[in-house]
Motif scaffolding. Sequence first.
Motif, mmCIF file in Angstrom:
data_model
loop_
_atom_site.group_PDB
_atom_site.id
_atom_site.type_symbol
_atom_site.label_atom_id
_atom_site.label_comp_id
_atom_site.label_asym_id
_atom_site.label_seq_id
_atom_site.Cartn_x
_atom_site.Cartn_y
_atom_site.Cartn_z
ATOM 1 N N ASP A 204 0.940 -1.157 -0.208
ATOM 2 C CA ASP A 204 -0.468 0.050 -0.170
ATOM 3 C C ASP A 204 1.103 0.968 0.330
ATOM 4 O O ASP A 204 0.382 2.901 0.629
ATOM 5 N N LYS A 205 1.718 1.048 -0.241
ATOM 6 C CA LYS A 205 2.796 2.109 -0.871
ATOM 7 C C LYS A 205 2.547 2.900 -1.363
ATOM 8 O O LYS A 205 2.659 2.475 -3.107
ATOM 9 N N PRO A 206 2.794 4.159 -2.429
ATOM 10 C CA PRO A 206 2.704 4.635 -3.670
ATOM 11 C C PRO A 206 2.835 4.183 -4.868
ATOM 12 O O PRO A 206 4.577 3.597 -4.434
ATOM 13 N N LEU A 207 3.031 4.767 -6.277
ATOM 14 C CA LEU A 207 3.695 4.025 -7.241
ATOM 15 C C LEU A 207 4.432 4.831 -8.371
ATOM 16 O O LEU A 207 3.083 5.466 -8.452
ATOM 17 N N PRO A 208 5.783 4.921 -7.928
ATOM 18 C CA PRO A 208 6.506 6.013 -8.594
ATOM 19 C C PRO A 208 6.700 6.018 -10.042
ATOM 20 O O PRO A 208 7.275 5.216 -10.088
ATOM 21 N N VAL A 209 5.702 6.376 -11.058
ATOM 22 C CA VAL A 209 5.258 6.841 -12.733
ATOM 23 C C VAL A 209 5.649 8.223 -12.648
ATOM 24 O O VAL A 209 5.832 9.097 -12.628
ATOM 25 N N TYR A 210 6.694 7.725 -14.007
ATOM 26 C CA TYR A 210 7.926 8.466 -14.207
ATOM 27 C C TYR A 210 7.363 9.815 -15.396
ATOM 28 O O TYR A 210 6.785 8.705 -16.446
ATOM 29 N N GLY A 211 7.512 10.952 -15.103
ATOM 30 C CA GLY A 211 6.478 12.025 -16.215
ATOM 31 C C GLY A 211 5.253 11.538 -15.544
ATOM 32 O O GLY A 211 4.610 11.162 -15.433
ATOM 33 N N ARG A 212 4.355 11.417 -17.521
ATOM 34 C CA ARG A 212 3.187 11.245 -16.816
ATOM 35 C C ARG A 212 2.750 9.560 -17.522
ATOM 36 O O ARG A 212 1.607 9.360 -17.787
ATOM 37 N N GLY A 213 3.389 8.917 -17.625
ATOM 38 C CA GLY A 213 3.108 6.863 -17.455
ATOM 39 C C GLY A 213 3.122 7.022 -19.004
ATOM 40 O O GLY A 213 3.021 5.829 -18.972
ATOM 41 N N GLU A 214 3.848 7.635 -20.271
ATOM 42 C CA GLU A 214 3.482 7.278 -21.287
ATOM 43 C C GLU A 214 4.400 6.831 -22.499
ATOM 44 O O GLU A 214 3.849 6.410 -23.722
ATOM 45 N N ASN A 215 5.602 6.521 -21.865
ATOM 46 C CA ASN A 215 7.181 5.952 -22.865
ATOM 47 C C ASN A 215 6.443 4.515 -22.293
ATOM 48 O O ASN A 215 5.270 3.312 -21.713
ATOM 49 N N ILE A 216 6.735 4.051 -23.455
ATOM 50 C CA ILE A 216 6.135 2.675 -24.283
ATOM 51 C C ILE A 216 7.537 1.442 -24.344
ATOM 52 O O ILE A 216 9.251 2.055 -25.045
ATOM 53 N N ARG A 217 7.562 0.698 -23.250
ATOM 54 C CA ARG A 217 8.763 -0.962 -23.501
ATOM 55 C C ARG A 217 7.862 -1.362 -23.918
ATOM 56 O O ARG A 217 6.314 -1.677 -24.037
ATOM 57 N N ASP A 218 8.174 -2.819 -24.946
ATOM 58 C CA ASP A 218 7.923 -3.656 -25.141
ATOM 59 C C ASP A 218 8.147 -5.288 -24.265
ATOM 60 O O ASP A 218 9.217 -5.312 -24.882
ATOM 61 N N TRP A 219 7.511 -5.864 -23.676
ATOM 62 C CA TRP A 219 7.550 -6.663 -22.959
ATOM 63 C C TRP A 219 7.598 -8.280 -23.504
ATOM 64 O O TRP A 219 7.285 -8.615 -24.404
ATOM 65 N N LEU A 220 8.746 -8.987 -23.111
ATOM 66 C CA LEU A 220 8.844 -10.289 -23.388
ATOM 67 C C LEU A 220 8.802 -11.150 -21.869
ATOM 68 O O LEU A 220 9.484 -10.812 -21.078
ATOM 69 N N TYR A 221 8.030 -12.621 -21.684
ATOM 70 C CA TYR A 221 7.863 -13.190 -20.583
ATOM 71 C C TYR A 221 9.654 -13.364 -20.410
ATOM 72 O O TYR A 221 10.144 -13.954 -21.456
ATOM 73 N N VAL A 222 10.645 -13.673 -19.797
ATOM 74 C CA VAL A 222 11.954 -13.873 -19.760
ATOM 75 C C VAL A 222 11.730 -15.401 -19.946
ATOM 76 O O VAL A 222 13.047 -15.630 -20.408
ATOM 77 N N GLU A 223 11.043 -16.380 -19.379
ATOM 78 C CA GLU A 223 11.550 -18.118 -20.163
ATOM 79 C C GLU A 223 11.357 -17.863 -22.042
ATOM 80 O O GLU A 223 12.334 -18.659 -22.483
ATOM 81 N N ASP A 224 10.658 -17.509 -22.660
ATOM 82 C CA ASP A 224 11.030 -16.527 -24.002
ATOM 83 C C ASP A 224 12.487 -16.368 -24.302
ATOM 84 O O ASP A 224 12.565 -16.513 -25.263
ATOM 85 N N HIS A 225 12.703 -15.094 -23.164
ATOM 86 C CA HIS A 225 14.555 -14.722 -23.966
ATOM 87 C C HIS A 225 14.587 -15.915 -24.085
ATOM 88 O O HIS A 225 15.796 -16.275 -24.708
ATOM 89 N N CYS A 226 14.652 -16.631 -22.825
ATOM 90 C CA CYS A 226 15.429 -17.992 -22.594
ATOM 91 C C CYS A 226 15.477 -19.090 -23.731
ATOM 92 O O CYS A 226 16.709 -19.431 -24.104
#
Length: 339
Positions: A204-226
């Motif tokens: 229940d702590k604040p969630l610190p989002v940088y800027g407006r949270g509009e930056n985009i990342r391309d997420w991959l489940y770690v096992e798929d990387h392995c």
Amino acid sequence: MTVIVTGGAGFIGSNFIFYTLKNHPGYRVICLDKLTYAGNLSTLKDVMDKPNFKFVKADICDREAVYALFESEKPDVVVNFAAESHVDRSIESPDVFLRTNIIGASVLMDACRKFDTERFHQVSTDEVYGDLPIDRPDLFFTEETLLHTSSPYSSSKASADLLALAYHRTYGLPVTISRCSNNYGPYHFPEKLIPLMIANALNDKPLPVYGRGENIRDWLYVEDHCKAIDLILQKGRVGEVYNIGGHNEMRNIDIVKIILKELGKPESLITFVADRKGHDLRYAIDPAKIHGELGWLPETKFADGIKKTIKWYLENRSWWEEIISGEYTDYYDKMYSNR
Ligand code: NAD
Ligand code: DAU
């Protein structure tokens, strides 16, 4: 087959060790790790007693220790995950990034040359390409995209890539390089976006989002990387770079909202804070090469992977609670209080 996995007590390296021991039971796997703040021996507890696994505590920059290990173990393959990996820390203190990520990689490659290792695989990142504009969803990083780094972290990783390609051309060292997008999954250190938000939400702590949270990342489940790295080791062409990513672009703010919803926590926990310096806008990988040449495709959809990940953090509270109660509290205060 003897494989040295450097950085195997960290997030992706440990998952790669589990993947390799499960899928190649005949291999010997040796984990070489300095156990920095990001390395955790408890992560490896389930494999520690396996007869075909060994842990060695050493710094990849320590030439004497690295050569001694190569002399005694005669590895066929080296997969280099060892790195300082957090962009925010690199902005605070670049030095250790240059040392580990560049000098360390060169020491490992010198050892591979000296002991005739059949393959050196450098685990790199999509961050070496810099960023893409948010309003051009038609643009992607290919292996031909120019290196154009933004942070000391990404610059150090790009330097290691250039060194690896130079060792291949100049000395004929059999290297391969993979450049992957953002990973998520079990054993992700809680300084990074997804585990940090899960841990803070659960507390229940604040969630610190940088800027407006509009930056985009391309997420991959770690096992798929392995799995992709394993395929490159089996069938990849030496001297080549392979991009790894699963076309799963998401805005940070949307990830944070998914986590809150999954945990039944209110969006009022979201706190917008000062932006990261030099913050990359968007990452997006074109994985056509690894798909076309090696037949790799990601198997875990984000909707399933994030549920599995949150479940893992709920079921393994002691793993991350121990981390966030230690020296990490000083780091957190320094980075987030008064931000
Ligand atoms: P991590 O920070 O979780 O783990 C790094 C590991 O390296 C730790 O176990 C640490 O103890 C070890 N290490 C650090 N310095 C060392 C040294 N000098 N000698 C020996 N060991 C040392 O990192 P991660 O997120 O698992 O990333 C692993 C690799 O994958 C890195 O090279 C990173 O650049 C790359 N990568 C990460 C991501 C991601 O989303 N996390 C995506 C693409 C590429
Ligand atoms: O793209 C691959 C890279 O992904 C790897 O090379 C790096 O090792 C890995 O750390 C990761 O880098 P990012 O900087 O993208 O990951 P991070 O989890 O630090 O941040 C993801 C996004 O979330 C980024 O836009 C910054 C933002 N963020 C992050 C933190 C820690 C926040 O908004 N708040 C935060 O508290």
